[in-house]
Design an enzyme around this catalytic site. Structure first.
Site, PDB file in Angstrom:
ATOM      1  N   GLN A  35       0.903  -1.253   0.071  1.00  0.00           N
ATOM      2  CA  GLN A  35      -0.011   0.043   0.025  1.00  0.00           C
ATOM      3  C   GLN A  35       0.797   1.327  -0.191  1.00  0.00           C
ATOM      4  O   GLN A  35       0.402   2.147  -0.570  1.00  0.00           O
ATOM      5  CB  GLN A  35      -0.755  -0.123   1.337  1.00  0.00           C
ATOM      6  CG  GLN A  35      -2.028   1.280   1.496  1.00  0.00           C
ATOM      7  CD  GLN A  35      -2.628   1.017   2.645  1.00  0.00           C
ATOM      8  OE1 GLN A  35      -3.586   0.479   2.479  1.00  0.00           O
ATOM      9  NE2 GLN A  35      -2.295   1.736   3.758  1.00  0.00           N
ATOM     10  N   GLU A  36       1.934   1.314   0.668  1.00  0.00           N
ATOM     11  CA  GLU A  36       2.652   2.471   1.167  1.00  0.00           C
ATOM     12  C   GLU A  36       4.068   2.374   0.759  1.00  0.00           C
ATOM     13  O   GLU A  36       4.671   1.430   1.590  1.00  0.00           O
ATOM     14  CB  GLU A  36       2.273   3.126   2.261  1.00  0.00           C
ATOM     15  CG  GLU A  36       0.943   3.372   2.502  1.00  0.00           C
ATOM     16  CD  GLU A  36       0.346   3.870   3.785  1.00  0.00           C
ATOM     17  OE1 GLU A  36       1.253   4.390   4.594  1.00  0.00           O
ATOM     18  OE2 GLU A  36      -0.775   3.989   4.118  1.00  0.00           O
ATOM     19  N   GLU A  58      -3.305   9.426  -0.816  1.00  0.00           N
ATOM     20  CA  GLU A  58      -2.118  10.016   0.304  1.00  0.00           C
ATOM     21  C   GLU A  58      -1.342  11.141  -0.201  1.00  0.00           C
ATOM     22  O   GLU A  58      -0.219  11.272   0.039  1.00  0.00           O
ATOM     23  CB  GLU A  58      -1.675   9.007   1.026  1.00  0.00           C
ATOM     24  CG  GLU A  58      -2.533   8.397   1.801  1.00  0.00           C
ATOM     25  CD  GLU A  58      -2.173   7.387   3.001  1.00  0.00           C
ATOM     26  OE1 GLU A  58      -1.090   7.162   2.953  1.00  0.00           O
ATOM     27  OE2 GLU A  58      -2.951   6.983   3.844  1.00  0.00           O
ATOM     28  N   LYS A  95      -3.676   5.498  15.590  1.00  0.00           N
ATOM     29  CA  LYS A  95      -4.746   6.148  14.914  1.00  0.00           C
ATOM     30  C   LYS A  95      -6.047   6.165  15.785  1.00  0.00           C
ATOM     31  O   LYS A  95      -6.416   5.299  16.114  1.00  0.00           O
ATOM     32  CB  LYS A  95      -5.115   5.391  13.458  1.00  0.00           C
ATOM     33  CG  LYS A  95      -4.311   5.206  12.522  1.00  0.00           C
ATOM     34  CD  LYS A  95      -4.731   4.265  11.466  1.00  0.00           C
ATOM     35  CE  LYS A  95      -3.860   4.253  10.133  1.00  0.00           C
ATOM     36  NZ  LYS A  95      -4.204   2.977   9.316  1.00  0.00           N
ATOM     37  N   LYS A 119       3.446   9.842  10.402  1.00  0.00           N
ATOM     38  CA  LYS A 119       3.124   9.562   8.934  1.00  0.00           C
ATOM     39  C   LYS A 119       1.918  10.388   8.358  1.00  0.00           C
ATOM     40  O   LYS A 119       0.689  10.190   9.171  1.00  0.00           O
ATOM     41  CB  LYS A 119       3.144   8.261   8.336  1.00  0.00           C
ATOM     42  CG  LYS A 119       2.195   7.276   8.875  1.00  0.00           C
ATOM     43  CD  LYS A 119       1.834   6.101   7.845  1.00  0.00           C
ATOM     44  CE  LYS A 119       0.813   5.321   8.252  1.00  0.00           C
ATOM     45  NZ  LYS A 119       0.586   3.970   7.194  1.00  0.00           N
TER      46      LYS A 119
END
Ligand code: PGA
Ligand code: ZN
Length: 423
Positions: free
Chosen positions: A162-163, A206, A336, A387
């Site tokens: 994903q990142e 993002e 989060k 992040k």
């Protein structure tokens, strides 16, 4: 009545960065009216607090009018009369009012927005910065871990991971780190455009580029090129990090990644190889969200030289985190707030991490807004890492810009751990 007394909590439906509705909360006292907005994930973990969506015809089912009503009709009467500077009491009241253990009655989106707004209001009324309100002597600015190549659920390519992040931690301050990371981002734009054409610099959720890559190594190799083209050395000023978000490409014991099918043993070996080939400083959710044992195996193999972060694995939840600590799975937690539903609970999870030698990385969600609360949470915790996506798209840069202001405000008192935030 003191000016700190909550007179009303109001709420409305607003939009997030993906064009989906989200909850804005408004905490009111006689002296102030303060708003905050809840973020929203795409690759959400199964064990996260419930994000309440209406599921009716409006906005394709994604409306949040129920959550808004819960703020107005349930949370507001409960918090009315409370001291807005006592965030722990406010958060505890919402947890008790919800009563389900995962915010499925009130909605984690409702409680997160209220918790953010109450935190901000408390700081304003005390006449101090939000990070000081949340962490009394906080002075440490975080290293920005910038997601510059977007894959998985955040992009439309075949890239399963994903990142892909750049981590400019080999410099002396936050502002230098942000500058170096941003220079590499612009350099990456040039490298991609030249080698793959203009379509390759379209951006994902993002703010990172979303080129038509098929494998992880293609992405990592182009990052090394971009770092060098910007005049820096990989593994010196700039390291790499990844969030695999592995639950998204896992099914029934098999990981489908980079055109291969891998067992859990094979995927652990795959990451061990990557960690030897690249200056990889941090790896998040390398295995699926129930893979505590596999995470422990990987931690035993490479955890002495790099960070292994649990996101969907721990979901900022003290209980799941304790399970991870007991099984020696990972050595860091992604924080989060909307995974658990209140700022206080998220910060409690962070404290447990610090007590057990785990690192904490504060994180945005792929659906974000102009709200910058997470920047202050990162400083308050002095965890040294955040992040917030690429240095592009205002919902991402809003957090980095807030950190620039905090750094300037702290002046010579500002600290930066750099690489030391990781190891
Ligand atoms: P999400 O992605 O906000 O879509 O869950 C961010 C992450 O997985 O870290
Ligand atoms: Zn993640």
């Amino acid at each position: 009545m003191s000016e700190l007394t909550i007179t009303r909590v109001w709420s409305r439906e607003v939009l997030d960065s993906r064009g989906n509705p989200t909850v804005e909360a408004q905490v009111e006292t006689d002296a102030v009216l303060v708003t905050a907005i809840a973020p929203s994930g795409a690759s959400t973990g199964t064990f996260e607090a419930l994000e309440l969506r209406d599921g009716d015809a409006r906005y394709g089912g994604k409306g949040v009018q129920k959550a808004v009503r819960n703020v107005r009709e349930l949370i507001s009467p409960r918090l009315k009369g409370m001291d807005v500077s006592d965030l722990k009491a406010i958060d505890a009241a919402m947890i008790e009012l919800d009563g389900t253990g995962n915010m499925s009655r009130l909605g984690g989106n409702a409680t997160t927005a209220v918790s953010y707004a109450a935190a901000k209001a408390g700081a304003i009324l005390k006449g101090i910065e939000l990070h000081e309100h949340l962490g009394s002597s906080s002075k440490v600015l975080p290293v920005p871990c910038m997601n510059v190549i977007n894959g998985g659920k955040h992009a439309g390519s075949n890239l399963k991971i994903q990142e892909f992040m750049i981590v400019p931690c080999g410099v002396p301050s936050f502002s230098e780190s942000l500058r170096v990371g941003t220079e590499v981002y612009q350099s990456l734009k040039g490298v991609l455009k030249k080698s793959m054409g203009p379509m390759s610099i379209n951006v994902g959720d993002e703010g990172g580029f979303a080129p038509a890559f098929d494998t992880s190594r293609q992405a990592m190799d182009v990052l090394l090129k971009a770092i060098e083209a910007a005049g820096y050395a990989p593994g010196k000023e700039v390291y790499l990090a990844m969030d695999a978000a592995a639950s998204e490409f896992y099914s029934k014991g098999v990981y489908e990644l980079d055109g291969r099918k891998m067992s859990s043993g094979e995927i652990v070996d795959f990451y061990v190889s990557l960690s030897k080939e690249y200056p990889l400083i941090s790896l998040e959710d390398p295995v699926q969200e129930e893979g505590f044992q596999d995470m422990a195996e990987l931690t035993a193999k490479v955890g002495g030289r790099m960070q292994l972060v649990g996101d969907d694995l721990f979901v900022t939840n003290p209980q799941r985190l304790r399970k991870g600590i007991d099984s020696k799975a990972g050595n860091a937690m992604l924080l989060k707030v909307n995974q658990i539903g209140t700022v206080s609970e998220a910060m409690r999870a962070a404290e447990i991490c610090f007590d057990h030698g785990y690192n904490v990385m504060v994180s945005h969600r792929s659906g974000e807004s102009e709200d910058t609360t997470i920047a202050d949470i990162a400083v308050a915790l002095e965890c040294g890492q955040i992040k917030s996506g690429a240095p592009a798209r205002t919902e991402r840069t809003a957090k980095y810009n807030r950190l620039l202001r905090i750094e300037e405000n702290l002046g010579s008192k500002a600290k930066f751990k750099g690489r030391g935030a990781f190891f």
